[in-house]
Every structure is written in structure tokens, then in C-alpha cells.
Design a protein around this motif. Structure first.
Motif, PDB file in Angstrom:
ATOM      1  N   THR A 282       0.795  -1.230   0.000  1.00  0.00           N
ATOM      2  CA  THR A 282       0.000   0.000   0.000  1.00  0.00           C
ATOM      3  C   THR A 282       0.829   1.284   0.000  1.00  0.00           C
ATOM      4  OG1 THR A 282      -0.135  -0.108   2.422  1.00  0.00           O
ATOM      5  CG2 THR A 282      -1.920  -1.129   1.164  1.00  0.00           C
ATOM      6  N   ALA A 283       2.083   1.213   0.403  1.00  0.00           N
ATOM      7  CA  ALA A 283       2.911   2.422   0.516  1.00  0.00           C
ATOM      8  C   ALA A 283       3.255   2.999  -0.860  1.00  0.00           C
ATOM      9  CB  ALA A 283       4.189   2.110   1.282  1.00  0.00           C
ATOM     10  N   LYS A 284       3.082   4.292  -1.004  1.00  0.00           N
ATOM     11  CA  LYS A 284       3.410   4.951  -2.272  1.00  0.00           C
ATOM     12  C   LYS A 284       4.893   4.835  -2.594  1.00  0.00           C
ATOM     13  CE  LYS A 284      -0.333   8.356  -2.283  1.00  0.00           C
ATOM     14  NZ  LYS A 284      -0.649   9.812  -2.300  1.00  0.00           N
ATOM     15  N   LYS A 285       5.721   4.892  -1.552  1.00  0.00           N
ATOM     16  CA  LYS A 285       7.159   4.839  -1.766  1.00  0.00           C
ATOM     17  C   LYS A 285       7.631   3.458  -2.212  1.00  0.00           C
ATOM     18  CE  LYS A 285       8.407   8.618   1.355  1.00  0.00           C
ATOM     19  NZ  LYS A 285       9.239   9.020   2.520  1.00  0.00           N
ATOM     20  N   ALA A 286       6.758   2.467  -2.148  1.00  0.00           N
ATOM     21  CA  ALA A 286       7.122   1.112  -2.558  1.00  0.00           C
ATOM     22  C   ALA A 286       6.469   0.711  -3.869  1.00  0.00           C
ATOM     23  CB  ALA A 286       6.735   0.122  -1.468  1.00  0.00           C
ATOM     24  N   ARG A 287       5.856   1.655  -4.548  1.00  0.00           N
ATOM     25  CA  ARG A 287       5.117   1.298  -5.755  1.00  0.00           C
ATOM     26  C   ARG A 287       6.014   0.773  -6.868  1.00  0.00           C
ATOM     27  NH1 ARG A 287       5.305   6.860  -5.523  1.00  0.00           N
ATOM     28  NH2 ARG A 287       6.133   7.969  -7.349  1.00  0.00           N
ATOM     29  N   ARG A 288       7.296   1.125  -6.838  1.00  0.00           N
ATOM     30  CA  ARG A 288       8.221   0.647  -7.867  1.00  0.00           C
ATOM     31  C   ARG A 288       8.901  -0.664  -7.481  1.00  0.00           C
ATOM     32  NH1 ARG A 288      11.448   6.178  -9.701  1.00  0.00           N
ATOM     33  NH2 ARG A 288       9.603   7.386 -10.339  1.00  0.00           N
ATOM     34  N   CYS A 289       8.628  -1.149  -6.285  1.00  0.00           N
ATOM     35  CA  CYS A 289       9.252  -2.392  -5.829  1.00  0.00           C
ATOM     36  C   CYS A 289       8.757  -3.563  -6.683  1.00  0.00           C
ATOM     37  CB  CYS A 289       8.921  -2.633  -4.357  1.00  0.00           C
ATOM     38  SG  CYS A 289       9.666  -4.124  -3.675  1.00  0.00           S
ATOM     39  N   VAL A 290       9.679  -4.308  -7.268  1.00  0.00           N
ATOM     40  CA  VAL A 290       9.332  -5.392  -8.180  1.00  0.00           C
ATOM     41  C   VAL A 290       8.823  -6.615  -7.424  1.00  0.00           C
ATOM     42  CG1 VAL A 290      10.216  -6.953  -9.957  1.00  0.00           C
ATOM     43  CG2 VAL A 290      10.987  -4.565  -9.898  1.00  0.00           C
ATOM     44  N   ASP A 291       9.543  -7.024  -6.377  1.00  0.00           N
ATOM     45  CA  ASP A 291       9.176  -8.208  -5.607  1.00  0.00           C
ATOM     46  C   ASP A 291       8.832  -7.792  -4.181  1.00  0.00           C
ATOM     47  OD1 ASP A 291       8.863 -10.614  -4.355  1.00  0.00           O
ATOM     48  OD2 ASP A 291      10.715 -11.512  -5.097  1.00  0.00           O
ATOM     49  N   LYS A 292       7.542  -7.888  -3.833  1.00  0.00           N
ATOM     50  CA  LYS A 292       7.079  -7.433  -2.528  1.00  0.00           C
ATOM     51  C   LYS A 292       6.799  -8.584  -1.567  1.00  0.00           C
ATOM     52  CE  LYS A 292       5.026  -3.328  -4.624  1.00  0.00           C
ATOM     53  NZ  LYS A 292       3.811  -2.495  -4.806  1.00  0.00           N
ATOM     54  N   GLN A 293       7.145  -9.794  -1.964  1.00  0.00           N
ATOM     55  CA  GLN A 293       6.899 -10.958  -1.126  1.00  0.00           C
ATOM     56  C   GLN A 293       8.120 -11.256  -0.254  1.00  0.00           C
ATOM     57  OE1 GLN A 293       3.894 -12.496  -1.018  1.00  0.00           O
ATOM     58  NE2 GLN A 293       3.213 -10.911  -2.456  1.00  0.00           N
ATOM     59  N   MET A 294       7.961 -11.090   1.039  1.00  0.00           N
ATOM     60  CA  MET A 294       9.051 -11.395   1.973  1.00  0.00           C
ATOM     61  C   MET A 294       8.490 -11.585   3.363  1.00  0.00           C
ATOM     62  SD  MET A 294      10.857  -7.658   2.540  1.00  0.00           S
ATOM     63  CE  MET A 294      10.764  -7.153   0.827  1.00  0.00           C
ATOM     64  N   SER A 295       9.250 -12.276   4.188  1.00  0.00           N
ATOM     65  CA  SER A 295       8.864 -12.456   5.585  1.00  0.00           C
ATOM     66  C   SER A 295       9.470 -11.336   6.424  1.00  0.00           C
ATOM     67  CB  SER A 295       9.366 -13.814   6.101  1.00  0.00           C
ATOM     68  OG  SER A 295       8.794 -14.877   5.365  1.00  0.00           O
ATOM     69  N   PRO A 296       8.853 -10.970   7.532  1.00  0.00           N
ATOM     70  CA  PRO A 296       9.421  -9.927   8.396  1.00  0.00           C
ATOM     71  C   PRO A 296      10.807 -10.342   8.898  1.00  0.00           C
ATOM     72  CG  PRO A 296       7.158 -10.414   9.017  1.00  0.00           C
ATOM     73  CD  PRO A 296       7.564 -11.478   8.048  1.00  0.00           C
ATOM     74  N   SER A 297      11.709  -9.411   8.929  1.00  0.00           N
ATOM     75  CA  SER A 297      13.072  -9.696   9.399  1.00  0.00           C
ATOM     76  C   SER A 297      13.107  -9.723  10.922  1.00  0.00           C
ATOM     77  CB  SER A 297      14.052  -8.640   8.876  1.00  0.00           C
ATOM     78  OG  SER A 297      14.131  -8.677   7.465  1.00  0.00           O
ATOM     79  N   ASP A 298      14.008 -10.539  11.448  1.00  0.00           N
ATOM     80  CA  ASP A 298      14.223 -10.615  12.895  1.00  0.00           C
ATOM     81  C   ASP A 298      15.431  -9.803  13.332  1.00  0.00           C
ATOM     82  OD1 ASP A 298      12.089 -12.528  13.462  1.00  0.00           O
ATOM     83  OD2 ASP A 298      13.329 -13.976  12.381  1.00  0.00           O
ATOM     84  N   ILE A 299      16.306  -9.518  12.393  1.00  0.00           N
ATOM     85  CA  ILE A 299      17.510  -8.743  12.672  1.00  0.00           C
ATOM     86  C   ILE A 299      17.941  -8.061  11.376  1.00  0.00           C
ATOM     87  CG2 ILE A 299      19.048 -10.723  12.208  1.00  0.00           C
ATOM     88  CD1 ILE A 299      20.930  -9.579  14.379  1.00  0.00           C
ATOM     89  N   LEU A 300      18.541  -6.890  11.498  1.00  0.00           N
ATOM     90  CA  LEU A 300      18.943  -6.117  10.324  1.00  0.00           C
ATOM     91  C   LEU A 300      20.445  -5.855  10.341  1.00  0.00           C
ATOM     92  CD1 LEU A 300      16.091  -3.437  10.207  1.00  0.00           C
ATOM     93  CD2 LEU A 300      16.299  -5.500   8.809  1.00  0.00           C
ATOM     94  N   ILE A 301      21.054  -5.964   9.167  1.00  0.00           N
ATOM     95  CA  ILE A 301      22.457  -5.605   8.980  1.00  0.00           C
ATOM     96  C   ILE A 301      22.507  -4.499   7.937  1.00  0.00           C
ATOM     97  CG2 ILE A 301      24.761  -6.408   8.340  1.00  0.00           C
ATOM     98  CD1 ILE A 301      23.843  -9.250   9.006  1.00  0.00           C
ATOM     99  N   PHE A 302      23.076  -3.368   8.293  1.00  0.00           N
ATOM    100  CA  PHE A 302      23.167  -2.229   7.388  1.00  0.00           C
ATOM    101  C   PHE A 302      24.588  -2.105   6.850  1.00  0.00           C
ATOM    102  CE2 PHE A 302      19.612  -1.247  10.155  1.00  0.00           C
ATOM    103  CZ  PHE A 302      18.664  -0.740   9.286  1.00  0.00           C
ATOM    104  N   ASP A 303      24.707  -2.162   5.547  1.00  0.00           N
ATOM    105  CA  ASP A 303      26.003  -1.990   4.889  1.00  0.00           C
ATOM    106  C   ASP A 303      26.213  -0.508   4.611  1.00  0.00           C
ATOM    107  OD1 ASP A 303      28.287  -2.116   3.402  1.00  0.00           O
ATOM    108  OD2 ASP A 303      27.416  -3.208   1.713  1.00  0.00           O
ATOM    109  N   ASP A 304      27.278   0.065   5.160  1.00  0.00           N
ATOM    110  CA  ASP A 304      27.637   1.477   4.961  1.00  0.00           C
ATOM    111  C   ASP A 304      26.639   2.409   5.653  1.00  0.00           C
ATOM    112  OD1 ASP A 304      29.108   3.629   4.153  1.00  0.00           O
ATOM    113  OD2 ASP A 304      28.454   3.598   2.061  1.00  0.00           O
ATOM    114  N   LEU A 305      26.646   2.375   6.976  1.00  0.00           N
ATOM    115  CA  LEU A 305      25.678   3.157   7.757  1.00  0.00           C
ATOM    116  C   LEU A 305      26.300   4.278   8.576  1.00  0.00           C
ATOM    117  CD1 LEU A 305      22.558   3.070   8.433  1.00  0.00           C
ATOM    118  CD2 LEU A 305      23.215   1.911  10.542  1.00  0.00           C
ATOM    119  N   PHE A 306      27.612   4.296   8.730  1.00  0.00           N
ATOM    120  CA  PHE A 306      28.226   5.170   9.732  1.00  0.00           C
ATOM    121  C   PHE A 306      27.950   6.654   9.477  1.00  0.00           C
ATOM    122  CE2 PHE A 306      32.110   6.556  12.246  1.00  0.00           C
ATOM    123  CZ  PHE A 306      31.565   6.189  13.461  1.00  0.00           C
ATOM    124  N   GLN A 307      27.856   7.064   8.212  1.00  0.00           N
ATOM    125  CA  GLN A 307      27.574   8.474   7.912  1.00  0.00           C
ATOM    126  C   GLN A 307      26.075   8.766   7.850  1.00  0.00           C
ATOM    127  OE1 GLN A 307      30.336   6.953   6.227  1.00  0.00           O
ATOM    128  NE2 GLN A 307      31.481   8.002   7.818  1.00  0.00           N
TER     129      GLN A 307
END
Length: 380
Positions: free
Chosen positions: A133-158
């Protein structure tokens, strides 16, 4: 002194930006689930992607996180798509960027996403139902995924708008931050004083052996006092505890880039090499121990290979018909986007995977324990 005098406008801009975040003038958010941020203070070359892969392996091998849904977030440097995208195995480097695609292909069951807005990406990974439903996700090609339990961010320090539960900052052994300068005179993209904000520091691309005095000297140069090699822990001037580890890059056996790859070329004596990474000297040194590198073509980091580039590689390969053609693991993700790669080149083209290892096995165990302790606190 050079940074504070000759590069004063840039230095002042960085200091003011951080001051606004530290004072609360700019909002800093946290994630809903445990999170790990990986970053650096330099422009490329510290090994963020292989360290991200190492952390994924570490999590998947521990009872606490084995079987959990791991989500990885990357900006997707030089991709041609916009907004939030879930990386798919059959996608291209043009769609997602070479590094996120490499991670996804190594860990097919891990959710990998690209989004310049990391805060937005973290929300979608926690609540994938919003993608419908989110407008910002309207261009997302594959919207099928399970909720994440943990996140790893690549290049986050700045990316100061989001604060992870564990902040890991990488420092290249070959280019110490305490001997570098801000851009454009050096490779620093942030003030080195910000190293104090990290929970864990990792000196990367170290030689295969370092004695205890070498490690203590690094700790001292990075501003750590009372550094204990046995615990990998030291203190900042303000009393903050900080851990310091040392890793090295190991090259794995070559593997074919395309399904058509013929293993007999692995026994060749000559090698045609093409690379598009920040620093290919260690790779050249490694391959020179086995092969006679008869041709080496270099391209810019994250270079998008064109039909003309492929033609040039094929021409070089024709000059040495019995040679193997090799490239890096990251470059191989982009080379697959080229539709006109000759069949004979597909048969001869191999990549060299890399893997991060700690200098000592005991360090690896300590790193795992320290990482898990931070994450346990985040879950309480």
C-alpha cells in the motif's frame, strides 16, 4: 593540521553536521528489531561487503539466530532503479548494484534490500505488508518477503538519521586513518574523531600474522588505552569501552562465472585478468603465485561493462588461447549483465571469491561473543 587549515570548510561542515545530530537538533531514530551497522570513515576499500558476509555467517552459525530471518540493507551504489527494492536471485547488477546482488547469491535465504533511505528500508523489512500500500514502494518489483528478525546495514556510519544497536567501523591496515586526510587531499570522507562513536573497530586487510606489540600499537594510534590483547578490549579517554579486532582477506579457489565454464582452464599457466575494484594489488599478488599474468586490464570501481569492454577482453584472450580469464567476485556480478559475451569467453572466465578471516581463531570467537552480547542487550 592540514584538515583543519587547508580543508577547513569541509572539516567545519562535517563537524557542524555531527554537532546538530549529537545535540538533538536533527532527529536520530532506532530500529524496531536488533540491528548491526557496518561502515567506515574513508572512501571505499575497507571491505564492507566481505565483512557483511562474515557477520551473516556468524549469525547463521549461532543457536540464537540460526533459523531467524536476517535482513540486509544496502544503498545499492550505481543501480539504475529507484526507491526500495528487494534483491532477487535472477536480478541484475544494474537493478540492485553489484555488492547487494553478490550477497544475495551467496546467501539465497537472506532478505537483501536496497534503498537510499535506510530508515524507510528498515520499516519495510519489519513490516513487509506495507509494501502493498505504501506509495514509496510502488516501484518495488518483488514485494513478497517475511518480516526480518535482525537487520544488517552496509555502509551506515555516515547515515546519522539511524542509530544501530551495534556500530562496527572498518579501518584499512594499508591506509591508517591517523595518517590520512580529508578528501580531496586524502581518502577520509568523515572526521576520524568519530571513531569514538563505534562499538567495535576492525582493522581489515591485515597481513596473515601480527604479534601482540603490533596490535597494541594500532590500539594506541587509534586512541585506545589499556588495550588487552586477550580480550580485544580497550578504553577511550572518557572511559568508554571499545573492542578492536584484526582481520585478513583470504582468496578462495576460483569458480566459473558462467555455467558454461570449463574447469580444464584452471590448469592453465597464463592468465588474462580484468578488474574494476578500488585496489586490486593484493589479488594480483595472489594470482601471480600460480599464474603468469600476461594481460591485466583495469577499470574504475563499480564499472559498468560495455560491449566494447567485452570485445577488448575477448581480443586479449584470443592472443593467449590457452590462458584462463579471471576477474573479481564483485566484477562477475556486473559482467553477467552483458548480453553479448562470446561463448568461448564464458568457458574461460572465472572469478576469485574472497572471505574475511580473523588473524587468530580466538579473536573470531571473541568477536562472536561481543557481537552477540550487544544484540542480547538490544532484545531485552
Amino acid at each position: 593540521m592540514i584538515d583543519k587549515i587547508l580543508l577547513f570548510p569541509y572539516y567545519l561542515t562535517l563537524k557542524l553536521r555531527h554537532k546538530l545530530y549529537d545535540s538533538g537538533a536533527f532527529k536520530v531514530s532506532s530500529t524496531e528489531i536488533p540491528s548491526i551497522g557496518i561502515g567506515n570513515v574513508t572512501v571505499g576499500g575497507t571491505g564492507k561487503t566481505p565483512h557483511t558476509e562474515m557477520i551473516i555467517r556468524t549469525l547463521l552459525e549461532t543457536p540464537q539466530w540460526m533459523g531467524k530471518n536476517v535482513g540486509v540493507v544496502s544503498r545499492g551504489y550505481k543501480r539504475e532503479t529507484r526507491g526500495f527494492q528487494q534483491v532477487t536471485l535472477d536480478g541484475t547488477a544494474a537493478m540492485y548494484g553489484d555488492e547487494p546482488l553478490q550477497i544475495k547469491r551467496k546467501f539465497p535465504f537472506v532478505t537483501v534490500a536496497v534503498d537510499k533511505n535506510r530508515l524507510e528500508a528498515s520499516r519495510f523489512l519489519c513490516h513487509p505488508e506495507e509494501l502493498r500500500t505504501a506509495k514509496k514502494a510502488r516501484r518495488c518489483v518483488d514485494k513478497q518477503m517475511s518480516p526480518s528478525d535482525i537487520l544488517i546495514f552496509d555502509d551506515l556510519f555516515q547515515y546519522r538519521s539511524l542509530k544501530p544497536d551495534v556500530s562496527i567501523v572498518l579501518i584499512d591496515w594499508n591506509r591508517p586513518v591517523f595518517k590520512d586526510h580529508l578528501m580531496p587531499m586524502g581518502r577520509l570522507r568523515d572526521v576520524p574523531e568519530r571513531l569514538v562513536e563505534a562499538d567495535i573497530l576492525v582493522v581489515t586487510k591485515c597481513p596473515g600474522y601480527m604479534d601482540e606489540d603490533d596490535k597494541r600499537q594500532w590500539a594506541s594510534d587509534l586512541g585506545l588505552v589499556n588495550f588487552d590483547v586477550q580480550t580485544s578490549e580497550g578504553e577511550r579517554a572518557d572511559g568508554k569501552k571499545q573492542h578492536l579486532f584484526f582481520t585478513t582477506i583470504n582468496y578462495c579457489p576460483m569458480e566459473p562465472v558462467f555455467p558454461e565454464g570449463e574447469s580444464r582452464y584452471l590448469y592453465a599457466k597464463r592468465l588474462v585478468l580484468f578488474t574494476g575494484i578500488a585496489n586490486d594489488k593484493p589479488l594480483v599478488q595472489f594470482l601471480s603465485g600460480t599464474y603468469n599474468i600476461v594481460r591485466h586490464m583495469t577499470f574504475a570501481d563499480h564499472h559498468k561493462f560495455s560491449a566494447r569492454d567485452i570485445s577488448g577482453i575477448a581480443t586479449a584472450a584470443k592472443l593467449y588461447p590457452t590462458s584462463i580469464v579471471a576477474t573479481t567476485e564483485k566484477d562477475s556480478q556486473r559482467i553477467k549483465d552483458c548480453k553479448k559475451t562470446p561463448e568461448i569467453l564464458k568457458q574461460r572466465m572465472f572469478r576469485v571469491p574472497i572471505q574475511v578471516d580473523f588473524i587468530e581463531e580466538s579473536e573470531q570467537e571473541r568477536f562472536r561473543d561481543v557481537l552477540l552480547s550487544y544484540l542480547d542487550r538490544a532484545r531485552q
